[in-house]
Design a protein around this motif. Structure first.
Motif, PDB file in Angstrom:
ATOM      1  N   PRO A  15       1.001  -1.465  -0.123  1.00 25.08           N
ATOM      2  CA  PRO A  15       0.047  -0.011   0.006  1.00 25.08           C
ATOM      3  C   PRO A  15       0.940   1.111  -0.135  1.00 25.08           C
ATOM      4  O   PRO A  15       1.995   1.412   0.652  1.00 25.08           O
ATOM      5  N   ALA A  16       0.474   2.172  -0.877  1.00 22.56           N
ATOM      6  CA  ALA A  16       1.094   3.502  -1.010  1.00 22.56           C
ATOM      7  C   ALA A  16       1.219   3.998   0.399  1.00 22.56           C
ATOM      8  O   ALA A  16       0.222   4.273   1.186  1.00 22.56           O
ATOM      9  N   ALA A  17       2.276   4.532   0.891  1.00 24.27           N
ATOM     10  CA  ALA A  17       2.576   5.374   2.158  1.00 24.27           C
ATOM     11  C   ALA A  17       2.478   6.730   2.067  1.00 24.27           C
ATOM     12  O   ALA A  17       2.884   7.503   1.155  1.00 24.27           O
ATOM     13  N   GLU A  18       2.033   7.578   3.288  1.00 27.31           N
ATOM     14  CA  GLU A  18       1.999   8.789   3.094  1.00 27.31           C
ATOM     15  C   GLU A  18       3.537   9.369   3.185  1.00 27.31           C
ATOM     16  O   GLU A  18       4.444   8.779   3.639  1.00 27.31           O
ATOM     17  N   LYS A  27      12.361   0.126   2.707  1.00 25.67           N
ATOM     18  CA  LYS A  27      12.931  -0.385   1.576  1.00 25.67           C
ATOM     19  C   LYS A  27      11.758  -0.637   0.537  1.00 25.67           C
ATOM     20  O   LYS A  27      10.803  -1.336   0.605  1.00 25.67           O
ATOM     21  N   ASN A  28      12.216  -0.208  -0.810  1.00 25.75           N
ATOM     22  CA  ASN A  28      10.904  -0.281  -1.769  1.00 25.75           C
ATOM     23  C   ASN A  28       9.523  -0.082  -1.507  1.00 25.75           C
ATOM     24  O   ASN A  28       8.518  -0.303  -2.049  1.00 25.75           O
ATOM     25  N   SER A  29       9.431   1.208  -0.591  1.00 26.07           N
ATOM     26  CA  SER A  29       8.010   1.668  -0.281  1.00 26.07           C
ATOM     27  C   SER A  29       7.561   2.344  -1.382  1.00 26.07           C
ATOM     28  O   SER A  29       8.249   3.184  -2.300  1.00 26.07           O
ATOM     29  N   VAL A  30       6.350   2.345  -1.748  1.00 26.13           N
ATOM     30  CA  VAL A  30       5.794   3.250  -2.533  1.00 26.13           C
ATOM     31  C   VAL A  30       5.024   4.545  -1.875  1.00 26.13           C
ATOM     32  O   VAL A  30       4.278   4.314  -1.030  1.00 26.13           O
ATOM     33  N   VAL A  31       5.480   5.924  -2.263  1.00 21.94           N
ATOM     34  CA  VAL A  31       4.926   7.000  -1.650  1.00 21.94           C
ATOM     35  C   VAL A  31       3.722   7.504  -2.405  1.00 21.94           C
ATOM     36  O   VAL A  31       3.757   7.739  -3.467  1.00 21.94           O
ATOM     37  N   LYS A  32       2.651   8.151  -1.910  1.00 24.80           N
ATOM     38  CA  LYS A  32       1.546   8.851  -2.268  1.00 24.80           C
ATOM     39  C   LYS A  32       2.021   9.880  -3.051  1.00 24.80           C
ATOM     40  O   LYS A  32       3.083  10.623  -2.325  1.00 24.80           O
ATOM     41  N   SER A  33       1.557  10.471  -3.969  1.00 23.88           N
ATOM     42  CA  SER A  33       1.896  11.656  -4.441  1.00 23.88           C
ATOM     43  C   SER A  33       1.201  12.922  -3.655  1.00 23.88           C
ATOM     44  O   SER A  33       0.187  12.428  -3.211  1.00 23.88           O
ATOM     45  N   PRO A  34       1.755  13.772  -3.782  1.00 25.46           N
ATOM     46  CA  PRO A  34       0.964  14.944  -2.918  1.00 25.46           C
ATOM     47  C   PRO A  34      -0.389  15.302  -3.474  1.00 25.46           C
ATOM     48  O   PRO A  34      -0.387  15.331  -4.688  1.00 25.46           O
ATOM     49  N   PRO A  35      -1.365  15.762  -2.738  1.00 25.75           N
ATOM     50  CA  PRO A  35      -2.681  16.079  -3.270  1.00 25.75           C
ATOM     51  C   PRO A  35      -2.465  17.442  -3.944  1.00 25.75           C
ATOM     52  O   PRO A  35      -1.544  18.174  -3.800  1.00 25.75           O
ATOM     53  N   LYS A  36      -3.498  17.771  -4.874  1.00 23.92           N
ATOM     54  CA  LYS A  36      -3.495  18.957  -5.628  1.00 23.92           C
ATOM     55  C   LYS A  36      -4.101  19.777  -4.759  1.00 23.92           C
ATOM     56  O   LYS A  36      -4.714  19.727  -4.100  1.00 23.92           O
ATOM     57  N   SER A  37      -3.110  21.057  -4.863  1.00 22.13           N
ATOM     58  CA  SER A  37      -3.750  22.056  -4.016  1.00 22.13           C
ATOM     59  C   SER A  37      -5.053  22.829  -4.351  1.00 22.13           C
ATOM     60  O   SER A  37      -5.744  23.520  -3.673  1.00 22.13           O
ATOM     61  N   GLY A  38      -5.477  22.586  -5.469  1.00 18.26           N
ATOM     62  CA  GLY A  38      -6.828  23.272  -6.021  1.00 18.26           C
ATOM     63  C   GLY A  38      -6.917  24.691  -6.216  1.00 18.26           C
ATOM     64  O   GLY A  38      -8.066  25.164  -6.213  1.00 18.26           O
ATOM     65  N   ALA A  39      -5.807  25.524  -6.560  1.00 20.21           N
ATOM     66  CA  ALA A  39      -5.706  26.759  -6.298  1.00 20.21           C
ATOM     67  C   ALA A  39      -6.628  27.124  -7.599  1.00 20.21           C
ATOM     68  O   ALA A  39      -7.117  28.390  -7.567  1.00 20.21           O
ATOM     69  N   PHE A  40      -6.524  26.573  -8.879  1.00 23.30           N
ATOM     70  CA  PHE A  40      -7.328  27.102  -9.881  1.00 23.30           C
ATOM     71  C   PHE A  40      -8.650  26.398 -10.100  1.00 23.30           C
ATOM     72  O   PHE A  40      -9.381  26.597 -11.210  1.00 23.30           O
ATOM     73  N   THR A  41      -8.967  25.495  -9.111  1.00 19.82           N
ATOM     74  CA  THR A  41     -10.458  24.958  -9.386  1.00 19.82           C
ATOM     75  C   THR A  41     -11.563  25.705  -8.989  1.00 19.82           C
ATOM     76  O   THR A  41     -11.580  26.514  -8.129  1.00 19.82           O
ATOM     77  N   GLU A  42     -12.661  25.611  -9.792  1.00 21.69           N
ATOM     78  CA  GLU A  42     -13.583  26.428  -9.689  1.00 21.69           C
ATOM     79  C   GLU A  42     -14.373  26.094  -8.422  1.00 21.69           C
ATOM     80  O   GLU A  42     -14.676  25.068  -8.097  1.00 21.69           O
ATOM     81  N   ARG A  43     -14.889  27.214  -7.959  1.00 21.92           N
ATOM     82  CA  ARG A  43     -15.602  27.086  -6.560  1.00 21.92           C
ATOM     83  C   ARG A  43     -17.122  27.164  -6.793  1.00 21.92           C
ATOM     84  O   ARG A  43     -17.416  28.016  -7.591  1.00 21.92           O
ATOM     85  N   PRO A  44     -18.106  26.149  -5.911  1.00 27.32           N
ATOM     86  CA  PRO A  44     -19.533  26.405  -6.110  1.00 27.32           C
ATOM     87  C   PRO A  44     -19.965  27.625  -5.565  1.00 27.32           C
ATOM     88  O   PRO A  44     -19.247  28.385  -4.842  1.00 27.32           O
TER      89      PRO A  44
END
Length: 235
Positions: A15-18, A27-44
């Motif tokens: 499982p991907a690690a934080e 060793k051989n651990s899979v690290v999660k990608s950082p979440p998107k900041s959402g700076a350009f995401t439209e707001r409701p």
């Protein structure tokens, strides 16, 4: 006598690690990608007061068609309107994206700024929250409309540009985010520039208008909120 086929060893997927956790250093651990900041995401967006007043028939306006397209037919002279009441409502409608609300709000604002004169300056504090709300939608079309309105606002009356300087901290953060949001179309034609819908270019024009009309303190306040801005008057 038939020999049994050798069994393949199946490797269990880890499982991907934080990031920066103790598991991420194994060793051989899979690290999660950082979440998107959402700076350009439209707001409701929430329903606007402009829409409620329009549907109730509280605005002295009607839609008029002529050879040049649609325009607003005002039932009273624009100069005689109560600007403290109507101008903030029309600014609130800048968040609208559907017809006819979007058209009436946008055109109504420009008509009132064109004929407002000295009535506009006292209303500036009431316009800041609607302007900030429109920019915070992060909707490209709404941002472009609001930037064009801001350019008109700073030249609509004496001292209006200077009156906006104390409110840069509320208006400029979104401009700083989208300042470099230009489309790179390569050798193709960027029609957004012809329509004045390129956010990056409109933001640059708006900041330059703020500096020209905002008095001697305008540049340093713009620079504080938009560090990459270069003066159009000092250079």
């Amino acid at each position: 006598m038939s020999l049994a086929a050798p069994q393949k060893r199946t490797s269990r997927k880890k499982p991907a690690a934080e990031g920066f956790s103790s598991q991420s250093w194994s060793k051989n651990s899979v690290v999660k990608s950082p979440p998107k900041s959402g700076a350009f995401t439209e707001r409701p967006t929430s329903p606007t007061a402009f829409r409620k007043f329009y549907e109730r028939g509280d605005f002295p306006i009607a839609l008029e068609h002529d050879t040049k397209g649609n325009k607003i037919a005002w039932k009273v002279e624009v100069e005689k309107l109560d600007y403290h009441h109507y101008l903030p409502l029309f600014f609130d409608g800048l968040r609208e994206t559907s017809h006819p609300y979007e058209f009436f709000a946008r055109q109504g604002v420009h008509d009132m700024l064109e004929h407002g004169g000295s009535k506009i300056l006292p209303v500036i504090p009431q316009l800041i929250i609607p302007i900030k709300s429109a920019l915070n939608t992060r909707n490209r079309k709404v941002i472009c409309t609001t930037l064009k309105v801001l350019q008109h606002l700073v030249v609509s009356g004496d001292l209006v540009g200077e009156a906006l300087v104390p409110y840069y901290r509320q208006i400029l953060p979104i401009l700083n985010i989208f300042k470099n949001n230009n489309l790179n179309s390569g050798d193709g034609i960027d029609y957004s520039q012809q329509k004045r819908e390129n956010i990056g270019d409109l933001i640059q024009e708006t900041l330059e208008s703020f500096e020209r009309q905002g008095g001697e303190d305008a540049f340093i306040n713009i620079k504080y909120m938009v560090p990459t801005y270069e003066s159009c008057m000092l250079n």
